[in-house]
Design a protein around this motif. Structure first.
Motif, PDB file in Angstrom:
ATOM      1  N   ASP A  54       0.768  -1.343  -0.026  1.00  0.00           N
ATOM      2  CA  ASP A  54      -0.196   0.022   0.152  1.00  0.00           C
ATOM      3  C   ASP A  54       0.906   1.191  -0.131  1.00  0.00           C
ATOM      4  N   ASP A  73      -7.387  -3.802  -3.273  1.00  0.00           N
ATOM      5  CA  ASP A  73      -8.248  -4.279  -2.289  1.00  0.00           C
ATOM      6  C   ASP A  73      -9.282  -5.497  -2.737  1.00  0.00           C
ATOM      7  N   LYS A  90      -3.766   3.774   1.136  1.00  0.00           N
ATOM      8  CA  LYS A  90      -3.627   2.838   2.353  1.00  0.00           C
ATOM      9  C   LYS A  90      -4.551   1.405   1.701  1.00  0.00           C
ATOM     10  N   LYS A  91      -5.079   1.480   0.537  1.00  0.00           N
ATOM     11  CA  LYS A  91      -5.636   0.168   0.048  1.00  0.00           C
ATOM     12  C   LYS A  91      -4.544  -0.617  -0.653  1.00  0.00           C
ATOM     13  N   HIS A  93      -2.472  -2.871  -3.059  1.00  0.00           N
ATOM     14  CA  HIS A  93      -2.825  -3.172  -4.615  1.00  0.00           C
ATOM     15  C   HIS A  93      -1.374  -3.818  -5.000  1.00  0.00           C
TER      16      HIS A  93
END
Length: 113
Positions: A54, A73, A90-91, A93
């Motif tokens: 992230d 995500d 913050k997701k 990947h």
């Protein structure tokens, strides 16, 4: 002072020609890097990947050549030349090269308070 590096200034350029796919590698060329933004060209050989991670900033990819697979995500996206995807901060990947491909990555980081 130049803020964009590793590229000729005041010249019309094809971004896809500024980075070369190399067998068995992920090649990157940093164009700008500071606390607010990162701009990088990438060339992936077929089958190469960047595992799940992230970022503290929003990441936008723009496909220059070939086809790339992005998982954000848990959702998979397949992008072709001319297509873009924004991967939110913050997701988790990941990137996978379904075939050799090139992309421009721009990451915009939050401002320091």
């Amino acid at each position: 002072m130049s803020y964009i590096k590793n590229m000729e200034h005041e010249k019309v350029l094809m971004l896809a020609n500024e980075v070369t796919v190399q067998k068995g590698q992920v090649v990157s060329k940093t164009l700008a890097q500071n606390p607010h933004v990162s701009v990088t060209l990438f060339a992936f050989d077929k089958g190469e990947e960047i595992s799940s991670h992230d970022s503290s900033g929003d990441a936008m990819v723009f496909i220059l050549e070939g086809t790339g697979q992005f998982t954000v995500d848990g959702t998979e996206y397949v992008l072709n030349p001319g297509e873009s995807l924004i991967m939110p901060a913050k997701k988790p990947h990941a990137v996978f090269a379904k075939e050799a491909f090139k992309m421009l990555l721009t990451v915009v980081f939050p401002s320091a308070v």
